[in-house]
Structure formats: structure tokens, C-alpha cells
Motif scaffolding. Structure first.
Motif, PDB file in Angstrom:
ATOM      1  N   THR A  98      -8.287  -4.038  -5.601  1.00 41.88           N
ATOM      2  CA  THR A  98      -7.040  -4.520  -6.185  1.00 41.88           C
ATOM      3  C   THR A  98      -7.293  -4.946  -7.627  1.00 41.88           C
ATOM      4  OG1 THR A  98      -7.496  -6.734  -5.309  1.00 41.88           O
ATOM      5  CG2 THR A  98      -6.113  -5.293  -3.971  1.00 41.88           C
ATOM      6  N   ILE A 305      -2.721   0.241   4.732  1.00 42.36           N
ATOM      7  CA  ILE A 305      -2.430  -0.158   3.344  1.00 42.36           C
ATOM      8  C   ILE A 305      -3.492   0.385   2.403  1.00 42.36           C
ATOM      9  CG2 ILE A 305      -2.323  -2.132   1.773  1.00 42.36           C
ATOM     10  CD1 ILE A 305      -1.025  -3.718   4.054  1.00 42.36           C
ATOM     11  N   MET A 309      -3.024   3.264  -0.626  1.00 43.75           N
ATOM     12  CA  MET A 309      -2.998   2.660  -1.959  1.00 43.75           C
ATOM     13  C   MET A 309      -3.078   3.721  -3.045  1.00 43.75           C
ATOM     14  SD  MET A 309      -5.344  -0.768  -2.087  1.00 43.75           S
ATOM     15  CE  MET A 309      -4.824  -2.315  -1.370  1.00 43.75           C
ATOM     16  N   PRO A 313      -3.420  -2.087  -6.844  1.00 44.71           N
ATOM     17  CA  PRO A 313      -2.265  -2.988  -6.780  1.00 44.71           C
ATOM     18  C   PRO A 313      -2.672  -4.445  -6.946  1.00 44.71           C
ATOM     19  CG  PRO A 313      -2.859  -2.221  -4.594  1.00 44.71           C
ATOM     20  CD  PRO A 313      -3.698  -1.439  -5.549  1.00 44.71           C
ATOM     21  N   PRO A 316      -1.558  -7.285  -2.962  1.00 46.49           N
ATOM     22  CA  PRO A 316      -0.898  -6.625  -1.832  1.00 46.49           C
ATOM     23  C   PRO A 316      -1.000  -7.468  -0.568  1.00 46.49           C
ATOM     24  CG  PRO A 316      -3.054  -5.669  -2.162  1.00 46.49           C
ATOM     25  CD  PRO A 316      -2.865  -6.669  -3.277  1.00 46.49           C
ATOM     26  N   ARG A 317      -0.261  -7.067   0.459  1.00 47.05           N
ATOM     27  CA  ARG A 317      -0.221  -7.827   1.715  1.00 47.05           C
ATOM     28  C   ARG A 317      -1.425  -7.467   2.602  1.00 47.05           C
ATOM     29  NH1 ARG A 317       4.694 -10.373   3.185  1.00 47.05           N
ATOM     30  NH2 ARG A 317       6.329 -10.118   1.619  1.00 47.05           N
TER      31      ARG A 317
END
Length: 506
Positions: A98, A305, A309, A313, A316-317
């Protein structure tokens, strides 16, 4: 089914270190951004901290919070999080794939600690970096003005040192997933030299050295022995991590995992004792269990997720486990194990606090709410301080794939001499039978029941949610009868209970 327990005032384990009820906050997923920090949120303060979240954290009375990681710290440049926010770089975080905006750094975290009434437990990057960066960070945080790093801190808005006393020498350095993974000898040598440098700066700092990431590591427990051979006289704590999971939906085995945890602690306590004896040392090293929790509900979601991707990001969750009632029992069992082992486990950090495998969840722009596991942690933190009692317990047991002779009753007792109370935390592991429990109080003087809270639910998979935040919560129990110094109470099947008793005429 019946259980008999004896609690005697003079039979104690140890004085419980308040830091047993600490937490962990990592730059991962939405723990920081839209977790504790969300400028523009209706409850945000001038710095962008969510006051609704701060209120829920403050209620937990966490003495310390570990920061900034976790895996994140092993490639983290602490200098990225200081200075004017509009000049801070965005970095790519290799641990979680991330991007990190660095809008929250050391100054902001320290201010948040003040906001929620906790103290910092800071982790140093010994993965991609080393001794120089570590000592510079410590001097920036704790050093006086009139020298380079203290003067830089003052220019960034803080003249007084923060005086952070508790420092982690890296994170999970035995793990192949870790940026900068090391062998036990490589890490032991590095940790020893970093510790020596930090002691030269301030001999009163408390230092935590990395133990095994979990008891299934192929290097466990030899890792601990080798690392301690290098660092024993330099460090104060050995860090351990363990996460509980029930992917197979085998409740009996899941609720026996605290027996594995107890063996883990006992094994490492033995390793510490052997190294101490070999060195003929008078110094004591204790255990810092600075990552523990339930973690498995979000695994499939996280894999999807990460697979989907595009790019890197921001926030993110990830790792957003939604905890059910069964997890209430697991968290209660873990806390009981720490209380019973409080002679060697002095610090423990639930991982984590907000959104990421956390007791608190938030919605961006919306509310914050308590997960099911918030409650056993809250009540243990509030009433599990004092002296851990050495209880004698007689109760039927069961065998499972995790362990044999697992007692249906798991119970911990805490004597708070100042408040003149004895508090019991009890889990009935039996799926169908009520547990008629008799607790003999000896040496405490006159007693009376002052509180009885119970958590139970017919559906082990029941959860709290944004639209049903109190579905799973403590409810007043029917109380306990007290006759001739013996408490009598009934524990429902698959339940967590807290019973508080005033003693000594209080």
C-alpha cells in the motif's frame, strides 16, 4: 456438571503489571487513516483525530500502545513522518503493498497518546535499517535541545522531550515475510549492539528483543536461546506473538488454544531461565506478548483484495475481522492465561485497536462501534488489576486435537487490595451444560457480591454490526449466593462471566 475452586488470600502468582492491558497500532489498512485519524469527520478535532474513536479507546484504559508496527516498521523511515505535513513524502509500503502518506507520524501519534490517556511503546526498524537510524530516532524522541536531533524536534514544534521509556528492537525478525529477515545470530548481534548504544544514551530505557513470531516457527524455541545468549544482559523483555483461529469451525479445539498459549509461555520461560543460569546472571528478563488476538475471519477477503489491487492503494480495508460471540470466549481465555502467568508476562498488547483485527470498528464519515471482543478486554482492564491469585480448581476435562485434559472451567482471580475486591473471570467451555461452580474464599474476611456480568448467546456466530452495535454485550447475571465463605454461581454453557466480590468488610 460441577466445579470447585479455592481462592486463598496468601496464595498469589504475582502483582499484575498494568501494562498487561496495552494495545497496538500499526500503519496498516484503516487502523490509522479513517481509524483514529479522519480530518473532516463530524467528530474530528483540530488535528483530525476522531473523538468518537478516542472516547472508546480511552475507556479501555490501555497503559501503553505499541507503534508504528508490526511488519510496517521493518522498512519504515521515521524521518518521513516529521516536519510540515505538506512536505512529507508518500512512500510505498512493502509489507502490505500500500502507499503511506505519512500524514500521521511521531508528533501526531504522541499527541493522540495524550488524547486517549496512554503512553508510547515505540518500535525501531532493524530490518532495512540499523544502529544509526535507531539511536537517531531515540534521540529525536528523548534527547535534549542544544544538540542536533533535539533542536530538530523543537523546530518541528516540540521543545520538550517525550521521554518514551519502552522500545522494541525490531519486529518478527525470524519471519521470512519480514523485510530484512535475519538469522538468530545476525539479529542477536545487531540487537545487542543497538541495545548497547541506547543504554549509552539512557541506561534507564526498557528494551524489548524479538522472540519467535509464533510457536509453529521452525526455529522455535532455539531462536530465543540464541538471541538471548547475545542480548540477555542488555534487554528487559522478550517479545512473543500468537494469533488464534478457527478455520475448521471446531469450537472445542478453538477454545483449547489457550492451553497452547500456556505451553508457549512456559517453554519460553524455561529458555529464559536456562540462559540466565548459563550466564550466572542476576538480571531478569520477562515476556512482552506484544501481539495477540483472534485473526482469521478476514483471510479470504484479504486475499481477494490483494489479488485485485491495482497500484498501491492508500488505507484499503485489510484485516477487518468481524468478531463473533465465539471470539469473546477466546479473548477471555487469552486474558485469563496472561493473568495466571503474570509472574513472567509483564506486558501484552492486543493487536490491534481500530479496524485492523480490532475491538473497535469505524465507518468513514460515519459511526464507530464496539465489536464483541471489546467487552471482555474492557472489563479485564478495568477490574483485572492487582494481584493474580493461585487458584486450586477441580473440574471435569475433555480431550481434543489441540490438547488433552482441557478443563471445562477456565478461571482467573485478581485481588485488588486497595479496592478491597476479588474479581473472577470465568469461561465455561462446555457447549451444552451449565457449570455449577463453588468458589471457597479463604483469608479474605467478610465478603459480599457487588457485581456479576455474563456474556452468552445461543448463536456462536452472532456478531455486532454498525446497525446492531450492542447485540453481543455483557448483561447483569443472576448473581451468586454466598454461604459460609463460599460463592455459589451457575455458569451458562459457552459463556464468559465476571464476578466481583467486596472483601474485608468493604
Amino acid at each position: 456438571m460441577e466445579a470447585r475452586v479455592t481462592a486463598h488470600r496468601d496464595y498469589a502468582v504475582a502483582r499484575i503489571d498494568d501494562r498487561l492491558y496495552s494495545g497496538f497500532l500499526e500503519h496498516l489498512g484503516r487502523a490509522i487513516y479513517t481509524g483514529i485519524h479522519e480530518p473532516g469527520h463530524p467528530t474530528a478535532d483540530a488535528q483530525g483525530f476522531r473523538r468518537d474513536v478516542a472516547d472508546l479507546v480511552r475507556a479501555l484504559r490501555m497503559p501503553y500502545v505499541r507503534y508504528p508496527g508490526g511488519n510496517f516498521v521493518s522498512a519504515y523511515n521515521w524521518e518521513d513522518g516529521i516536519g510540515p505535513r505538506d512536505q512529507r513524502p508518500t512512500r510505498l509500503d512493502l509489507a502490505w503493498h500500500t502507499s503511506e502518506s505519512n500524514q500521521v507520524g511521531i508528533h501526531e501519534f504522541m499527541d493522540w497518546c495524550d488524547l486517549v490517556g496512554t503512553k508510547p511503546m515505540l518500535a525501531l526498524n532493524l530490518g532495512s535499517r540499523g544502529l544509526d537510524e535507531a539511536r537517531n530516532f531515540v534521540e529525536y524522541v528523548n534527547g535534549p535541545t542544544g544538540a542536533y536531533w533535539g533542536d530538530l524536534r523543537r523546530r518541528n514544534g516540540r521543545a520538550e522531550p517525550w521521554d518514551c521509556r519502552l522500545w522494541c528492537l525490531g519486529n518478527e525478525m525470524d519471519g521470512p515475510w519480514q523485510i530484512g529477515q535475519k538469522t538468530s545470530t545476525e539479529y542477536g548481534r545487531l540487537a545487542s549492539e543497538v541495545g548497547k548504544a541506547l543504554r549509552a544514551f539512557d541506561k534507564g530505557l526498557e528494551l524489548v528483543v524479538c522472540g519467535s513470531s509464533n510457536p509453529k516457527m521452525p526455529t522455535y524455541p532455539e531462536w530465543e536461546r540464541v538471541v538471548l545468549e547475545h542480548t540477555y544482559e542488555t534487554v528487559d523483555y522478550l517479545s512473543l506473538h500468537m494469533y488464534s483461529q478457527n478455520k475448521a469451525r471446531n469450537t472445542a479445539g478453538y477454545l483449547a488454544l489457550s492451553e497452547t498459549l500456556d505451553r508457549y509461555i512456559g517453554t519460553i520461560q524455561s529458555v529464559i531461565n536456562v540462559v540466565k543460569a548459563n550466564k550466572r546472571s542476576k538480571h531478569d528478563v520477562h515476556i512482552c506478548f506484544d501481539e495477540w488476538n483472534v485473526w482469521y475471519h478476514s483471510h479470504e477477503q484479504d486475499q481477494a483484495i490483494l489479488k485485485g489491487m491495482h497500484g498501491w492503494p492508500h488505507a484499503p480495508r485489510l484485516l477487518e475481522d468481524i468478531y463473533n460471540f465465539e471470539d469473546v470466549l477466546q479473548v477471555g481465555l487469552t486474558l485469563n492465561a496472561f493473568i495466571r502467568r503474570s509472574d513472567v508476562v509483564r506486558i501484552a498488547c492486543i493487536a490491534q485497536i481500530v479496524n485492523v483485527i480490532a475491538p473497535i470498528m469505524t465507518e468513514p464519515g460515519g459511526p464507530a462501534w464496539r465489536q464483541t471482543t471489546y467487552w471482555p478486554f474492557l472489563l479485564a482492564s478495568l477490574y483485572g488489576r492487582g494481584t493474580a491469585l493461585q487458584l486450586a480448581v477441580r473440574v471435569p476435562t475433555y480431550d481434543c486435537d489441540v490438547a488433552d485434559d482441557v478443563p471445562y472451567l477456565d478461571i482467573a482471580g485478581v485481588h485488588d487490595e486497595d479496592a478491597r475486591t476479588v474479581t473472577f473471570f470465568a469461561v465455561n467451555r462446555h457447549p451444552t451444560d451449565q457449570l455449577s461452580t463453588a468458589i471457597s474464599l479463604q483469608g479474605f474476611g467478610p465478603a459480599r457480591v457487588i457485581d456479576h456480568q455474563v456474556m452468552t448467546h445461543p448463536d456462536l456466530r452472532a456478531v455486532n454490526a454498525i446497525d446492531a452495535p450492542d447485540r453481543i454485550a455483557p448483561r447483569p447475571g443472576p448473581g451468586a449466593g454466598l454461604e459460609d465463605g463460599t460463592l455459589h454461581l451457575a455458569l451458562p454453557p459457552h459463556s464468559w462471566s465476571m464476578l466481583r466480590v467486596a472483601v474485608g468488610g468493604a
